[in-house]
Scaffold this motif. Sequence first.
Motif, PDB file in Angstrom:
ATOM      1  N   SER A   1       0.852  -1.181   0.000  1.00 56.13           N
ATOM      2  CA  SER A   1       0.000   0.000   0.000  1.00 56.13           C
ATOM      3  C   SER A   1       0.888   1.231   0.000  1.00 56.13           C
ATOM      4  CB  SER A   1      -0.889  -0.013   1.247  1.00 56.13           C
ATOM      5  OG  SER A   1      -1.781   1.065   1.233  1.00 56.13           O
ATOM      6  N   PRO A   2       0.541   2.229  -0.808  1.00 55.90           N
ATOM      7  CA  PRO A   2      -0.658   2.321  -1.651  1.00 55.90           C
ATOM      8  C   PRO A   2      -0.369   1.870  -3.073  1.00 55.90           C
ATOM      9  CG  PRO A   2       0.401   4.462  -1.541  1.00 55.90           C
ATOM     10  CD  PRO A   2       1.252   3.508  -0.722  1.00 55.90           C
ATOM     11  N   LEU A   3      -1.290   1.112  -3.616  1.00 59.12           N
ATOM     12  CA  LEU A   3      -1.254   0.767  -5.035  1.00 59.12           C
ATOM     13  C   LEU A   3      -2.006   1.845  -5.805  1.00 59.12           C
ATOM     14  CD1 LEU A   3      -2.034  -3.057  -4.962  1.00 59.12           C
ATOM     15  CD2 LEU A   3       0.135  -1.989  -5.593  1.00 59.12           C
ATOM     16  N   PRO A   4      -1.693   2.008  -7.077  1.00 65.71           N
ATOM     17  CA  PRO A   4      -2.476   2.945  -7.884  1.00 65.71           C
ATOM     18  C   PRO A   4      -3.945   2.526  -7.900  1.00 65.71           C
ATOM     19  CG  PRO A   4      -0.519   2.240  -9.066  1.00 65.71           C
ATOM     20  CD  PRO A   4      -0.628   1.368  -7.850  1.00 65.71           C
ATOM     21  N   LYS A   5      -4.806   3.504  -8.007  1.00 70.86           N
ATOM     22  CA  LYS A   5      -6.240   3.241  -8.109  1.00 70.86           C
ATOM     23  C   LYS A   5      -6.566   2.818  -9.539  1.00 70.86           C
ATOM     24  CE  LYS A   5      -7.288   6.767  -4.730  1.00 70.86           C
ATOM     25  NZ  LYS A   5      -6.771   8.107  -4.674  1.00 70.86           N
TER      26      LYS A   5
END
Length: 149
Positions: A8-12
């Motif tokens: 986290s964070p992964l791209p949305k």
Amino acid sequence: MQVAVEFSPLPKPSQLEQWFSVVLAAHPNDQRTEMTVRFVEEDESRTLNHTYRGKDSSTNVLSFPFEAPPGVPLPLLGDLIISPHVVEREALEQHKPLINHFAHMVIHGTLHLMGYDHIEDDEAEEMEALERQLLAQLDIPDPYALDAP
């Protein structure tokens, strides 16, 4: 989007679509408009890199173009396999925002799916110039600049 990693964070998904759309817009005659992005742990990246490229190490992005059977038109471009731990490590080493490096890897990988390569110097120059242009449309600095933020 497939997630097979603790990170986290992964791209949305909306970011992935935006980055992919920039590449598609630069290739309006290409009818392939679908791909899969899979985020994986380093061990899966390493296994795939070893199996398909003969390199025994994890890597940032792998591209697997889809090959439709003759006479069967499908809109599939292929699959991107991204190791976010590798992307994060590179972003830190290169002093780049993580999200910018993710964008670069998606664009880079998508261009590979479209047939671009960087083995020969002239191919690398063409591919990198296009990457710079597409990233600039997203207000992302030149990833190849020595002093890139």
